[in-house]
Design a protein around this motif. Structure first.
Motif, short mmCIF file in Angstrom:
data_model
loop_
_atom_site.label_atom_id
_atom_site.label_comp_id
_atom_site.label_asym_id
_atom_site.label_seq_id
_atom_site.Cartn_x
_atom_site.Cartn_y
_atom_site.Cartn_z
N LYS A 33 0.84 -1.19 0.00
CA LYS A 33 0.00 0.00 0.00
C LYS A 33 0.88 1.25 0.00
CE LYS A 33 -3.59 2.49 2.44
NZ LYS A 33 -4.51 2.55 3.53
N LEU A 34 0.64 2.13 -0.97
CA LEU A 34 1.36 3.39 -1.03
C LEU A 34 0.87 4.28 0.11
CD1 LEU A 34 3.30 5.32 -2.55
CD2 LEU A 34 1.33 6.04 -3.91
N GLN A 58 -5.99 6.73 1.13
CA GLN A 58 -6.37 6.14 -0.16
C GLN A 58 -5.93 4.68 -0.16
OE1 GLN A 58 -5.22 8.60 -3.50
NE2 GLN A 58 -5.15 10.39 -2.16
N ASN A 59 -6.44 3.93 -1.09
CA ASN A 59 -6.10 2.52 -1.14
C ASN A 59 -5.34 2.22 -2.45
OD1 ASN A 59 -6.05 -0.02 0.05
ND2 ASN A 59 -7.85 -0.69 -1.10
N VAL A 60 -4.19 2.89 -2.61
CA VAL A 60 -3.37 2.68 -3.80
C VAL A 60 -2.48 1.47 -3.53
CG1 VAL A 60 -1.63 3.65 -5.33
CG2 VAL A 60 -3.42 5.12 -4.38
N ILE A 61 -2.66 0.41 -4.32
CA ILE A 61 -1.96 -0.85 -4.10
C ILE A 61 -1.04 -1.15 -5.28
CG2 ILE A 61 -2.22 -3.35 -3.72
CD1 ILE A 61 -3.32 -1.57 -1.44
N SER A 73 -3.47 -0.51 -8.58
CA SER A 73 -4.90 -0.21 -8.50
C SER A 73 -5.15 0.79 -7.39
CB SER A 73 -5.69 -1.49 -8.23
OG SER A 73 -5.30 -2.06 -6.98
N GLY A 74 -6.30 1.43 -7.43
CA GLY A 74 -6.70 2.30 -6.34
C GLY A 74 -6.69 3.77 -6.64
N LEU A 136 8.85 6.97 -3.03
CA LEU A 136 7.56 6.38 -2.67
C LEU A 136 7.76 5.46 -1.47
CD1 LEU A 136 6.36 5.36 -6.26
CD2 LEU A 136 5.93 7.49 -5.04
N THR A 137 6.90 5.58 -0.47
CA THR A 137 6.97 4.75 0.73
C THR A 137 5.73 3.86 0.77
OG1 THR A 137 8.19 6.47 1.91
CG2 THR A 137 7.16 4.75 3.24
N PHE A 138 5.96 2.57 1.01
CA PHE A 138 4.89 1.57 1.01
C PHE A 138 4.89 0.80 2.32
CE2 PHE A 138 6.31 2.14 -3.32
CZ PHE A 138 5.15 2.16 -4.07
N GLU A 139 3.73 0.25 2.66
CA GLU A 139 3.61 -0.69 3.76
C GLU A 139 3.06 -2.00 3.21
OE1 GLU A 139 1.17 1.12 6.77
OE2 GLU A 139 2.79 2.43 7.43
N LYS A 140 3.61 -3.12 3.71
CA LYS A 140 3.18 -4.45 3.27
C LYS A 140 1.74 -4.68 3.71
CE LYS A 140 4.55 -8.62 1.79
NZ LYS A 140 5.13 -8.91 0.53
#
Length: 141
Positions: A33-34, A58-61, A73-74, A136-140
């Motif tokens: 998730k971004l 937001q739910n940008v995946i 997506s998202g 860009l930072t993401f979480e699993k």
């Protein structure tokens, strides 16, 4: 005997490096998730300023799959729009013509863009700031 010991040492070193690279590349597989994008820009006063976009609500995946296909997506985001993209994980140089002091980095290559890949536990960053791009930072998920 010395040659045999030297050969075994080289073989162990090569195997451990390859295994480490495979483990790192496997860590990107899955859904991410971004949560944040950071990028420097010029503000109204003409000064450089860090702009941070918060994507947590937001739910940008970004879904990295084992077949080197990335599905996004998202919604729209600063990285890529929704869709499917090919990607490649490799250890390499940022420059196409590396100098002697350059070191290899963990890279994710998407659309011929090199993103520096960093990973720790459940967080990942893709950094394109070396060419004034975003981080860009993401979480699993």
């Amino acid at each position: 005997m010395k040659n045999f010991i030297f050969f075994i040492t080289i073989l162990i070193t090569l195997c451990s490096c390859e295994r480490n690279e495979i483990e790192i590349s496997n860590s990107i597989i899955g859904e991410w998730k971004l949560v944040k994008a950071e990028q420097y820009g010029i503000n109204s006063l003409g000064n450089s300023e860090l702009y941070i976009t918060d994507y947590t609500s937001q739910n940008v995946i970004y879904s990295f799959q084992t077949n080197n296909l990335l599905k996004i997506s998202g919604g729209e985001n600063i990285g890529y729009s929704n869709g499917e993209f090919s990607y490649e994980f490799k250890k390499g140089y940022l420059s196409d013509f590396p100098m002697g002091e350059d070191s290899k980095l963990n890279l994710v290559i998407m659309h011929s863009k090199k993103w520096v890949f960093n990973y720790s536990k459940s967080q990942m960053t893709l950094n394109n700031s070396y060419i004034d791009g975003p981080t860009l930072t993401f979480e699993k998920k």
